[in-house]
Design a protein around this motif. Structure first.
Motif, short mmCIF file in Angstrom:
data_model
loop_
_atom_site.label_atom_id
_atom_site.label_comp_id
_atom_site.label_asym_id
_atom_site.label_seq_id
_atom_site.Cartn_x
_atom_site.Cartn_y
_atom_site.Cartn_z
N ASP A 369 0.80 -1.23 0.00
CA ASP A 369 0.00 0.00 0.00
C ASP A 369 0.83 1.28 0.00
N ARG A 370 2.05 1.22 0.54
CA ARG A 370 2.84 2.45 0.65
C ARG A 370 4.12 2.41 -0.18
N GLY A 371 4.30 1.31 -0.90
CA GLY A 371 5.43 1.24 -1.81
C GLY A 371 6.79 1.12 -1.16
N ILE A 372 6.84 0.66 0.10
CA ILE A 372 8.14 0.47 0.73
C ILE A 372 8.91 -0.61 -0.04
N ASP A 373 10.12 -0.30 -0.42
CA ASP A 373 10.93 -1.23 -1.22
C ASP A 373 12.33 -1.28 -0.62
N LEU A 374 12.64 -2.38 0.04
CA LEU A 374 13.92 -2.55 0.72
C LEU A 374 14.92 -3.35 -0.11
N ARG A 375 14.55 -3.72 -1.32
CA ARG A 375 15.40 -4.60 -2.11
C ARG A 375 16.81 -4.08 -2.35
N PRO A 376 17.04 -2.76 -2.44
CA PRO A 376 18.42 -2.31 -2.62
C PRO A 376 19.36 -2.71 -1.49
N MET A 377 18.80 -3.05 -0.32
CA MET A 377 19.64 -3.49 0.80
C MET A 377 20.25 -4.86 0.57
N LEU A 378 19.63 -5.68 -0.26
CA LEU A 378 20.12 -7.05 -0.49
C LEU A 378 21.26 -6.98 -1.50
#
Length: 410
Positions: A369-378
């Protein structure tokens, strides 16, 4: 099955004489890749899963790299674990077998792990007060029932974790992952939930100023949470490595500074927050009035606590979410400024925007719903048989740019 086992004789591994201490510790860590029996259904309401992607938690890397510090031998938490262990509790997996009493899951379903071995998974019918309240990480029963001692998956000898080809779990410990959320996003459910708990239990004042100490997984998740839930709050970050600093800025930090020298950190952040520095006869300066309302310390070392209390405003809050060995620190600002120093332990049922749900459910919803995207951390993934390379990347993260490292078994 193949599994990475902790609590066994170390595998032979040569390292240079001048290697970094953490790299050298890989030559003597009591860890080895072994063939062990497949997991069994511990109770009728348990299931068997096949890990797809397992993040390496900071506590796991500290344990395998022998990085808890010399002062940690009397750690009280040793009462809540059993050996040998197969670690790994940041897990995305597929369900492959259901116990006869398991409910709410299907074979083939993709799930993420809530690792707490609280009353329900242990088969304790009368829930303790902590579990009744949804505070599963404070459960009274971590050494009770038919399952060996352990607070969560990976620290109980009976409940092997995600550094293995198969992993058992209670049906209540698994949350289905929506098809639109990839594994690389789902794998952050655990560290995000840890930081969500720390922030929502100790929220910043509206239009306040906060400091996130450390820019590893917990710190960067904290920045993302603060930006999503408290967009009007100014967020400072202390980062150790350039790759971390870059991600902190990308995730929306207002101010990012290097972690040393500490006197310069205090001076720069005091100026950022409008504090007034006072110089003692010896040691670090103190801001009074202080510059920061809340510090979320995801490192937990004596030197980070010293900086935090010098920057906090009077009656500010220091939230200790990081885990490290104890040590002396100069804490006179703690009492002088009447600072609240509180611990934050993992997660359970949390309240976000007036809704009480499990932290992992909040995470999955915020992603959608808020578009949180943590993938750059991986930043790095390795196969299970490359486990030593994975921990070498962590031990040498400054040079290699590692932030989150994971074991990929897809």
């Amino acid at each position: 099955m193949k599994a990475l086992v902790y609590g066994v004789p170390p595998e032979r591994f040569e390292v240079p004489d001048d290697a970094d201490p953490l790299v050298g510790n890989l030559a003597r860590t009591p860890t080895a890749l072994r063939e062990i029996p497949d997991p069994v259904l511990l109770r009728g309401d348990w299931v068997i899963t096949r890990p797809r992607l397992t993040g390496i938690c900071g506590s796991d890397s500290k344990q395998i790299l022998l990085d808890f510090g010399a002062g940690d031998a009397d750690n009280a938490m040793s009462a809540f674990c059993s050996f040998p262990q197969v670690m790994g509790h940041e897990v995305v997996a597929d369900v492959v077998k259901l116990g006869p009493a398991a409910r709410g899951l299907e074979v083939g379903q993709r799930v993420v792990l809530n690792p707490w071995l609280s009353c329900g998974p242990r088969g304790i019918e009368t829930l303790c007060p902590a579990c009744e309240d949804g505070d599963y990480s404070l459960c009274f029963s971590f050494t009770d029932g038919e399952i060996k001692a352990g607070i969560h998956t990976g620290v109980s000898a009976d409940v092997t974790g995600g550094y293995a080809e198969l992993m058992p779990a209670h049906d209540s410990m698994l949350f289905p992952v929506p098809d639109s959320i990839p594994d690389e996003q789902a794998v952050f459910a655990d560290p995000f939930s840890v930081s969500l708990h720390a922030i929502t239990r100790h929220p910043p004042p509206r239009s306040g100023r906060v400091l996130v100490y450390g820019a590893g997984s917990l710190g960067l998740c904290a920045v993302a949470i603060l930006r999503a839930l408290y967009p009007e709050v100014a967020v400072g970050v202390i980062a150790r490595f350039p790759a971390q600093a870059q991600l902190a800025a990308q995730f929306g930090a207002t101010k990012v500074v290097a972690h040393e020298p500490r006197s310069a950190v205090i001076e720069e952040l005091s100026g950022w927050g409008g504090g007034r520095l006072r110089q003692p006869l010896l040691g670090l300066p103190m801001a009074h009035p202080g510059a920061v309302d809340v510090v979320y310390d995801t490192v937990g070392k004596p030197e980070t606590l010293e900086v935090a209390v010098r920057l906090l405003t009077a009656r500010g809050t220091l939230v200790k979410a990081g885990v490290h060995a104890p040590g002396r620190w100069e804490w006179s600002p703690l009492y002088f400024k009447e600072i609240s120093w509180v611990g934050s332990n993992a997660f359970g049922i949390e309240e976000v925007d007036g809704r009480r749900r499990h932290a992992i459910e909040h995470y999955l919803e915020l992603v959608l719903d808020r578009g949180i995207d943590l993938r750059p951390m991986l930043t790095h993934t390795f196969r299970l048989e490359q486990w030593r390379d994975a921990f070498l990347a962590i031990a040498d993260q400054g040079r290699r740019g590692a932030v989150k490292v994971a074991i990929d078994q897809r």
